[in-house]
Design an enzyme around this catalytic site. Structure first.
Site, PDB file in Angstrom:
ATOM      1  N   GLU A  57       0.845  -1.203   0.000  1.00  0.00           N
ATOM      2  CA  GLU A  57       0.000   0.000   0.000  1.00  0.00           C
ATOM      3  C   GLU A  57       0.874   1.244   0.000  1.00  0.00           C
ATOM      4  O   GLU A  57       1.873   1.316   0.723  1.00  0.00           O
ATOM      5  CB  GLU A  57      -0.922  -0.009   1.222  1.00  0.00           C
ATOM      6  CG  GLU A  57      -2.162  -0.848   0.975  1.00  0.00           C
ATOM      7  CD  GLU A  57      -2.916  -1.181   2.244  1.00  0.00           C
ATOM      8  OE1 GLU A  57      -2.331  -1.869   3.095  1.00  0.00           O
ATOM      9  OE2 GLU A  57      -4.076  -0.756   2.361  1.00  0.00           O
ATOM     10  N   THR A 227      -7.765   0.997 -19.895  1.00  0.00           N
ATOM     11  CA  THR A 227      -7.494  -0.349 -19.406  1.00  0.00           C
ATOM     12  C   THR A 227      -6.282  -0.874 -20.165  1.00  0.00           C
ATOM     13  O   THR A 227      -5.913  -0.354 -21.218  1.00  0.00           O
ATOM     14  CB  THR A 227      -8.686  -1.313 -19.615  1.00  0.00           C
ATOM     15  OG1 THR A 227      -9.075  -1.277 -20.978  1.00  0.00           O
ATOM     16  CG2 THR A 227      -9.856  -0.931 -18.740  1.00  0.00           C
ATOM     17  N   LYS A 230      -7.102  -4.523 -23.415  1.00  0.00           N
ATOM     18  CA  LYS A 230      -7.855  -4.570 -24.679  1.00  0.00           C
ATOM     19  C   LYS A 230      -6.857  -4.417 -25.833  1.00  0.00           C
ATOM     20  O   LYS A 230      -6.038  -5.314 -26.046  1.00  0.00           O
ATOM     21  CB  LYS A 230      -8.955  -3.498 -24.662  1.00  0.00           C
ATOM     22  CG  LYS A 230      -9.973  -3.723 -23.539  1.00  0.00           C
ATOM     23  CD  LYS A 230     -11.112  -2.746 -23.615  1.00  0.00           C
ATOM     24  CE  LYS A 230     -12.157  -3.005 -22.553  1.00  0.00           C
ATOM     25  NZ  LYS A 230     -11.930  -2.274 -21.300  1.00  0.00           N
TER      26      LYS A 230
HETATM   27  N1  DSN Z   1     -16.735  -4.616 -20.636  1.00  0.00           N
HETATM   28  C1  DSN Z   1     -15.874  -3.833 -21.476  1.00  0.00           C
HETATM   29  C2  DSN Z   1     -16.198  -3.977 -22.908  1.00  0.00           C
HETATM   30  O1  DSN Z   1     -16.528  -5.073 -23.301  1.00  0.00           O
HETATM   31  O2  DSN Z   1     -16.107  -3.025 -23.654  1.00  0.00           O
HETATM   32  C3  DSN Z   1     -15.847  -2.426 -21.090  1.00  0.00           C
HETATM   33  O3  DSN Z   1     -15.637  -2.314 -19.744  1.00  0.00           O
END
Ligand code: DSN
Length: 432
Positions: A57, A227, A230
Site C-alpha cells: 500500500e 485499461t 484490450k
Molecule cells: N466490458 C468492457 C467492454 O466489453 O467493452 C468495457 O468495460
C-alpha cells in the site's frame, strides 16, 4: 498453454480442468469480442509469480509496508514505460480495472451530486459513464450526448447544446462501442466554453493511441483513463494518465495548506481513496506489456488491427449488413441486425454455437432491452494477435453471413463449425 500448471493439476484437478477447457475454447474458436485480446507468454508469466504475495500500500519509496524494494522497482518501470508510451507527465498504474480508474479520476475533480456530461450507453458509451445502475449514475448527476441518427457519429454541436444547457462540471469522452475517431480538440473547446473539466476514457483504443495510429487525448484532456487488456494487450487492469496538467496546482490544499498537484490528487484518489493494496504481480505484467507496446512490432500489430477491422466491416457491408456509421476507424464495429430480422441475443447465440464469439450490443436508438438488443459488437484485436490478416477477415465475414443471413439449419451450422475449426487450427493464440 504457455504457463506450466503441474502443481494445480495435482492439488486442484477440478480448477485445472476449467483452465484447460478455457484455453482450448480460446484456441479453437474465433474471438471477435472487441474488448478481448491474447497476452504474450511473457505477460502471462508475469501475471502468475511471487509478487502476488506482496502488500505494498502506498507508492514507490512511500509504502506502508517493509520489503518493497523490488516491487518498487517494478512499479517505477511500469510508470516510466507508460509515460513514454503516452507522452504523459504522470501515470498511475495501480487501478485494478477500468472502473476503478474511472471512479478515482471522477473523484479527482468532482464531489457527489456534481453535474457530468457523458456519452449515452445505448449509443456506445460505458456503464461507468453515468448508467443509473452504476456508481457513476448513482453518485453524480449525469446528462448525455449521443450519435446522430443519420450519421451514427458523435455530433459536437449536440455535445455543445447539452453542455450549455446542463453546465456540467465534467465532460467525459470515450466509449465502449463507438468505431470512429473522437475529436478531442473539439471536446476541449466545448469543455472550456462551459468551464468543465475533460476526462477521456480510452479503455478501448489505448493500444492504437499508444502506437500513434489515431489521435491521442493526452494533450487535450485533464485526465485520461485506460485499461491495459484490450488493444494494449496487457494484463487485466487499469491506468490513469495525466498530461500537461500533472505538475499544475488543482486548487485543492493538503492538510498542511500546501497546494496539491494534479498528479498528487489523482494518486490519492486511487490510494487511499478507492483502493488498498495494489496487485504488484499485475503491475509487473503491465510493465512487460508497456515494453512490448513500445516496440516497432506492436506498431505493426496495431496497424493490422485497424486494417483487419476495416476489411471485416467492408465485407460485412457487401453481405448486406448494416454497420453503424458505415464502417470503422479503429478496432471495433457495431452491426445493426434489424434488416436481417434478428436480435443481438439470437445472433450472439447462433454465432457462438458455431464457434464465433461476439457480444450482443445495443445500437443507437435501439428499441430492444439491453438483454436482447438489436446488434452485435465485433472487434479485430484478438484475431490479429493470432496472426490473421485480410483474407481471414473476408472468410470470417462470409461465415457470419452464412450463419445470420438465412434461417438456421443444421447443415449450415455444421459447415461453418468445420470452417471455424480449420481456420483456428492454422493460428496459435499469440504470434511473436
Ligand atoms: N466490458 C468492457 C467492454 O466489453 O467493452 C468495457 O468495460
Amino acid at each position: 498453454m504457455s504457463v506450466k500448471l503441474q502443481h494445480l493439476q495435482h492439488y486442484d484437478p477440478e480448477i485445472y480442468e476449467t483452465i484447460i477447457q478455457e484455453t482450448k475454447r480460446q484456441t479453437e474458436t474465433l474471438e471477435l469480442i472487441a474488448s478481448e485480446n491474447f497476452v504474450s507468454p511473457a505477460v502471462l508469466e508475469a501475471c502468475g509469480q511471487e509478487m502476488t504475495n506482496k502488500y505494498a500500500e502506498g507508492y514507490p519509496g512511500k509504502r506502508y509496508y517493509g520489503g518493497c524494494e523490488y516491487v518498487d522497482a517494478a512499479e517505477e518501470m511500469a510508470k516510466s514505460r507508460a509515460r513514454e508510451l503516452f507522452g504523459a507527465e504522470h501515470v498511475n498504474v495501480q487501478p485494478h480495472a477500468g472502473s476503478q480508474a474511472n471512479i478515482a479520476a471522477f473523484f479527482s475533480v468532482l464531489s457527489p451530486g456534481d453535474r457530468v456530461l457523458g456519452m449515452n450507453l445505448s449509443h456506445g458509451g460505458h456503464l461507468t459513464h453515468g448508467s443509473p445502475v452504476n456508481f457513476s449514475g448513482r453518485i453524480f448527476d449525469f446528462s448525455f450526448y449521443g450519435v446522430g441518427k443519420e450519421t451514427g457519429c458523435i455530433d459536437l454541436n449536440e455535445v455543445e447544446d447539452v453542455a450549455t444547457r446542463t453546465r456540467p462540471k465534467l465532460i467525459v469522452t470515450g466509449a465502449s462501442a463507438y468505431s470512429r475517431e473522437i475529436d478531442y480538440v473539439g471536446f476541449r473547446t466545448v469543455a472550456d466554453k462551459v468551464g468543465a473539466y475533460l476526462i477521456s476514457d480510452i479503455a478501448h483504443p489505448a493500444g492504437l493511441i499508444a502506437a500513434g495510429l489515431i489521435p491521442s487525448p493526452v494533450p487535450h484532456c485533464h485526465i485520461v483513463t485506460a485499461t491495459t487488456h484490450k488493444t494494449l494487450r496487457g494484463p487485466r487492469g487499469g491506468i490513469i494518465i495525466v498530461g500537461k496538467d500533472a505538475e499544475n496546482d488543482l486548487g485543492l490544499k493538503t492538510l498542511k495548506g500546501r497546494s496539491k498537484l494534479w498528479s498528487e490528487v489523482v494518486d490519492s484518489n486511487v490510494f487511499p481513496g478507492f483502493q488498498g493494496g495494489p496487485l504488484m504481480h499485475i503491475i509487473a505484467a503491465k510493465a512487460v506489456a508497456f515494453k512490448e507496446a513500445l516496440s516497432p512490432r506492436f506498431k505493426e500489430y496495431s496497424k493490422q488491427v485497424i486494417v483487419n477491422a476495416k476489411c471485416l466491416a467492408e465485407n460485412l457491408l457487401e453481405f448486406g449488413f448494416e454497420v453503424v456509421s458505415g464502417g470503422t476507424d479503429t478496432h471495433v464495429m457495431l452491426v445493426d441486425l434489424r434488416n436481417k430480422g434478428l436480435t443481438g441475443k439470437e445472433a450472439e447465440a447462433r454465432l457462438e454455437s458455431a464457434g464465433i464469439t461476439v457480444n450482443k450490443n445495443m445500437v443507437p436508438f435501439d428499441t430492444q432491452s439491453p438483454f436482447v438488443t438489436s446488434g452485435i459488437r465485433i472487434g479485430s484485436p484478438a484475431l490479429t494477435t493470432r496472426g490473421m490478416k485480410e483474407p481471414d477477415m473476408r472468410c470470417i465475414a462470409e461465415l457470419i453471413h452464412r450463419l445470420l443471413s438465412s434461417a438456421p439449419s443444421e447443415s449450415i451450422l455444421n459447415s461453418v463449425r468445420a470452417d471455424v475449426a480449420q481456420l483456428c487450427a492454422g493460428f496459435p493464440l499469440f504470434v511473436l
